[in-house]
Write a protein that holds these residues in place. Sequence first.
Motif, PDB file in Angstrom:
ATOM      1  N   ALA A   1       0.878  -1.202  -0.073  1.00  0.00           N
ATOM      2  CA  ALA A   1       0.189   0.020  -0.078  1.00  0.00           C
ATOM      3  C   ALA A   1       0.799   1.363  -0.057  1.00  0.00           C
ATOM      4  N   HIS A   2       1.926   1.087   0.166  1.00  0.00           N
ATOM      5  CA  HIS A   2       3.051   2.212   0.282  1.00  0.00           C
ATOM      6  C   HIS A   2       4.128   2.241  -0.740  1.00  0.00           C
ATOM      7  N   GLY A   3       5.564   2.083  -0.519  1.00  0.00           N
ATOM      8  CA  GLY A   3       6.482   1.910  -1.377  1.00  0.00           C
ATOM      9  C   GLY A   3       6.604   0.883  -2.286  1.00  0.00           C
ATOM     10  N   GLY A   4       5.946  -0.274  -1.647  1.00  0.00           N
ATOM     11  CA  GLY A   4       5.930  -1.663  -2.303  1.00  0.00           C
ATOM     12  C   GLY A   4       5.089  -1.747  -3.633  1.00  0.00           C
ATOM     13  N   ALA A   5       4.165  -0.503  -3.476  1.00  0.00           N
ATOM     14  CA  ALA A   5       3.257  -0.484  -4.944  1.00  0.00           C
ATOM     15  C   ALA A   5       4.042  -0.322  -6.256  1.00  0.00           C
ATOM     16  N   ASN A   6       5.340   0.188  -6.322  1.00  0.00           N
ATOM     17  CA  ASN A   6       5.957   0.468  -7.493  1.00  0.00           C
ATOM     18  C   ASN A   6       6.272  -1.103  -8.146  1.00  0.00           C
TER      19      ASN A   6
ATOM     20  N   ARG B   1     -12.627  -5.681 -11.927  1.00  0.00           N
ATOM     21  CA  ARG B   1     -12.179  -6.430 -10.629  1.00  0.00           C
ATOM     22  C   ARG B   1     -11.937  -5.313  -9.599  1.00  0.00           C
ATOM     23  N   ALA B   2     -11.344  -4.143 -10.070  1.00  0.00           N
ATOM     24  CA  ALA B   2     -10.751  -3.080  -9.129  1.00  0.00           C
ATOM     25  C   ALA B   2     -12.026  -2.446  -8.757  1.00  0.00           C
ATOM     26  N   LYS B   3     -13.217  -2.500  -9.242  1.00  0.00           N
ATOM     27  CA  LYS B   3     -14.344  -2.114  -8.776  1.00  0.00           C
ATOM     28  C   LYS B   3     -15.154  -2.694  -7.783  1.00  0.00           C
TER      29      LYS B   3
ATOM     30  N   PHE C   1      -8.610  -6.936  -5.219  1.00  0.00           N
ATOM     31  CA  PHE C   1      -7.914  -6.405  -6.237  1.00  0.00           C
ATOM     32  C   PHE C   1      -7.892  -4.905  -6.327  1.00  0.00           C
ATOM     33  N   ARG C   2      -6.842  -4.234  -6.316  1.00  0.00           N
ATOM     34  CA  ARG C   2      -6.922  -2.859  -6.456  1.00  0.00           C
ATOM     35  C   ARG C   2      -6.130  -2.388  -7.759  1.00  0.00           C
ATOM     36  N   LEU C   3      -6.401  -1.177  -8.288  1.00  0.00           N
ATOM     37  CA  LEU C   3      -5.332  -0.954  -9.142  1.00  0.00           C
ATOM     38  C   LEU C   3      -4.119  -0.210  -8.575  1.00  0.00           C
ATOM     39  N   MET C   4      -3.105  -0.994  -8.664  1.00  0.00           N
ATOM     40  CA  MET C   4      -1.769  -0.521  -7.990  1.00  0.00           C
ATOM     41  C   MET C   4      -1.454   0.750  -8.860  1.00  0.00           C
ATOM     42  N   GLY C   5      -0.684   1.745  -8.011  1.00  0.00           N
ATOM     43  CA  GLY C   5      -0.205   2.827  -8.631  1.00  0.00           C
ATOM     44  C   GLY C   5      -1.404   3.915  -8.816  1.00  0.00           C
ATOM     45  N   PHE C   6      -2.521   3.674  -8.055  1.00  0.00           N
ATOM     46  CA  PHE C   6      -3.671   4.421  -8.356  1.00  0.00           C
ATOM     47  C   PHE C   6      -4.285   4.894  -6.776  1.00  0.00           C
ATOM     48  N   GLY C   7      -4.642   6.089  -6.581  1.00  0.00           N
ATOM     49  CA  GLY C   7      -5.131   6.563  -5.505  1.00  0.00           C
ATOM     50  C   GLY C   7      -4.151   6.890  -4.377  1.00  0.00           C
ATOM     51  N   HIS C   8      -4.673   7.875  -3.483  1.00  0.00           N
ATOM     52  CA  HIS C   8      -3.576   8.530  -2.333  1.00  0.00           C
ATOM     53  C   HIS C   8      -4.519   8.882  -1.218  1.00  0.00           C
ATOM     54  N   ARG C   9      -3.870   8.771  -0.187  1.00  0.00           N
ATOM     55  CA  ARG C   9      -4.763   9.233   0.961  1.00  0.00           C
ATOM     56  C   ARG C   9      -4.719  10.557   0.990  1.00  0.00           C
ATOM     57  N   VAL C  10      -3.819  11.556   0.428  1.00  0.00           N
ATOM     58  CA  VAL C  10      -3.760  12.935   0.520  1.00  0.00           C
ATOM     59  C   VAL C  10      -4.163  13.591  -0.914  1.00  0.00           C
TER      60      VAL C  10
ATOM     61  N   PRO D   1       1.340  15.388  -8.378  1.00  0.00           N
ATOM     62  CA  PRO D   1       2.290  15.953  -9.109  1.00  0.00           C
ATOM     63  C   PRO D   1       3.640  15.359  -9.468  1.00  0.00           C
ATOM     64  N   ARG D   2       3.956  14.115  -8.784  1.00  0.00           N
ATOM     65  CA  ARG D   2       5.130  13.605  -9.142  1.00  0.00           C
ATOM     66  C   ARG D   2       4.859  12.682 -10.315  1.00  0.00           C
ATOM     67  N   ALA D   3       3.698  11.857 -10.462  1.00  0.00           N
ATOM     68  CA  ALA D   3       3.308  10.978 -11.302  1.00  0.00           C
ATOM     69  C   ALA D   3       3.347  12.072 -12.781  1.00  0.00           C
TER      70      ALA D   3
ATOM     71  N   TYR E   1     -16.214   5.259 -11.356  1.00  0.00           N
ATOM     72  CA  TYR E   1     -15.798   4.924  -9.993  1.00  0.00           C
ATOM     73  C   TYR E   1     -14.639   5.627  -9.640  1.00  0.00           C
ATOM     74  N   PHE E   2     -13.595   5.818 -10.523  1.00  0.00           N
ATOM     75  CA  PHE E   2     -12.510   6.383  -9.960  1.00  0.00           C
ATOM     76  C   PHE E   2     -12.577   7.797 -10.162  1.00  0.00           C
ATOM     77  N   ILE E   3     -13.623   8.387 -10.798  1.00  0.00           N
ATOM     78  CA  ILE E   3     -13.885   9.826 -10.823  1.00  0.00           C
ATOM     79  C   ILE E   3     -14.387  10.307  -9.305  1.00  0.00           C
TER      80      ILE E   3
ATOM     81  N   ASN F   1      -0.777   7.483  -8.922  1.00  0.00           N
ATOM     82  CA  ASN F   1       0.317   8.097  -8.067  1.00  0.00           C
ATOM     83  C   ASN F   1       1.440   7.979  -8.517  1.00  0.00           C
ATOM     84  N   VAL F   2       2.660   8.086  -7.949  1.00  0.00           N
ATOM     85  CA  VAL F   2       4.216   8.352  -8.048  1.00  0.00           C
ATOM     86  C   VAL F   2       4.488   6.915  -8.560  1.00  0.00           C
ATOM     87  N   ASP F   3       4.103   5.841  -8.044  1.00  0.00           N
ATOM     88  CA  ASP F   3       4.518   4.539  -8.482  1.00  0.00           C
ATOM     89  C   ASP F   3       3.810   3.982  -9.684  1.00  0.00           C
ATOM     90  N   PHE F   4       2.884   4.628 -10.485  1.00  0.00           N
ATOM     91  CA  PHE F   4       2.227   4.184 -11.641  1.00  0.00           C
ATOM     92  C   PHE F   4       3.554   4.210 -12.684  1.00  0.00           C
TER      93      PHE F   4
END
Length: 433
Positions: free
Chosen positions: A266-271, A293-295, A301-310, A316-318, A355-357, A364-367
Amino acid sequence: MDKVNKTATLSVNGKTIELPVLQPTVGPDAIDIRKLYSEAGVFTYDPGFTSTASCDSAITYIDGDKGELLYRGYPIEQLAEKSHYLEVCYLLLYGELPTPEQLADFEERITRHTMVHEQMHYFFRGFRRDSHPMATMVGVVGAMSAFYHDSTDISDPWQREVAAIRMIAKVPTIAAMAYKYSIGQPFIYPRNDLDYAANFLHMCFAVPCEPYIVRPELARAMDRIMMLHADHEQNASTSTVRLAGSSGANPFACIAAGIACLWGPAHGGANQACLEMLREIGSVDRIPEYIKRAKDKNDPFRLMGFGHRVYKNFDPRAKVMKESADEVLDLLGIKNNPTLQVAKELERIALQDDYFIEKKLYPNVDFYSGIILEAMGFPTSMFTPIFAVSRTVGWISQWKEMLTDPTQKIGRPRQLYIGHTRRDYVDLEQRGS
Ligand code: CMC
């Protein structure tokens, strides 16, 4: 600066109490609840700290709605374009951009600390040869407190400074050694004629039997990845470093704790998880199946590299990372990279999906970082170690800031207890089967 000129009123348990409202230089106010328990006998409840500020900090600021990230006030886009990693390290650590003399001195100090104690080479041998480099890094960085005992006294500002320099300088060496160990190649010593990012690439990819020339464009791309990951205010691993440090633990132990936390998907391992997901999707026509599946609430299953707590807008990093991915693939002459094609199409489809909207889920940065790192020749197992190398400066800056904060206390959250109330012990022979 007076941080308090407003109060909030709370009525609870038949009492009305006034709570100070603290005002930051920018961002939402924070209600100071430190006296809540002593004055009203209640706790606040906030699993995951979604509405809780755990400290003051002057290092990094994120505006999640605008998609803005500032290091010491400077926008990440400007730094990514005009600065370089060691200058950003100076900025994060000391609060201001360095003068040319300060930068030269800082670079010299970092460069002269990149080698690790020779005995550390033997320490690596205790790990299984197929260990994940993150597993090795957690252990070896933790072991730095045994190798560098002379910079573990946290009450001495000089030792704190030496520990900071040592970690920024040596963590890349340790990450590269962890990689070399995992593929059975000899360790490559650091080279002082190379800059920080180029030296890291050299330590990862050179072999003793032939010369290895680092391509400057790839070193620049690596440097940019490092800048983008350098700090991110009170994220899970940084909070872990602060919590570990709040007990007075030595800095090497605290950073090892941060590395352990960073590893989670959920954190750095997402890359790593993101690139594996893109490869698993494999082709553009399979994207709808994965979006579905993500929905699906019943599918973990979640789309890795998508979403962020803040960030509830583009990370902007992405954006910078996406541009870098195009540049690096172009440079390496990688045309029609299927992973990049899947990533771009996945991003396009997800950003048009209700769903994503509605949930404000953006890349996010890991994408995109994994696509660049893979093109450079890194295996997925090195993605999170590279994140750890880059974030080390952020962790140390936050740890140093915490130690000089007069309001700092040992971190000790409370809980909402939902277990049994008091009950008496039952002797074994009286318990039914
Ligand atoms: N794919 C599908 N649905 C998602 C995703 C996703 N990637 N992320 C969040 N959601 C949904 C989630 O199911 C929840 O739905 P509902 O409200 O119906 O229960 C809603 O969006 C809010 O999610 P959350 O888990 O409550 O939000 P959070 O702030 O606790 O989690 C996150 C943030 C980053 C852990 C999460 O978005 C996630 O797991 N993303 C994938 C992993 C990832 O890319 N992590 C890297 C983060 S950035 C770099 C770093 O921190 O190291």
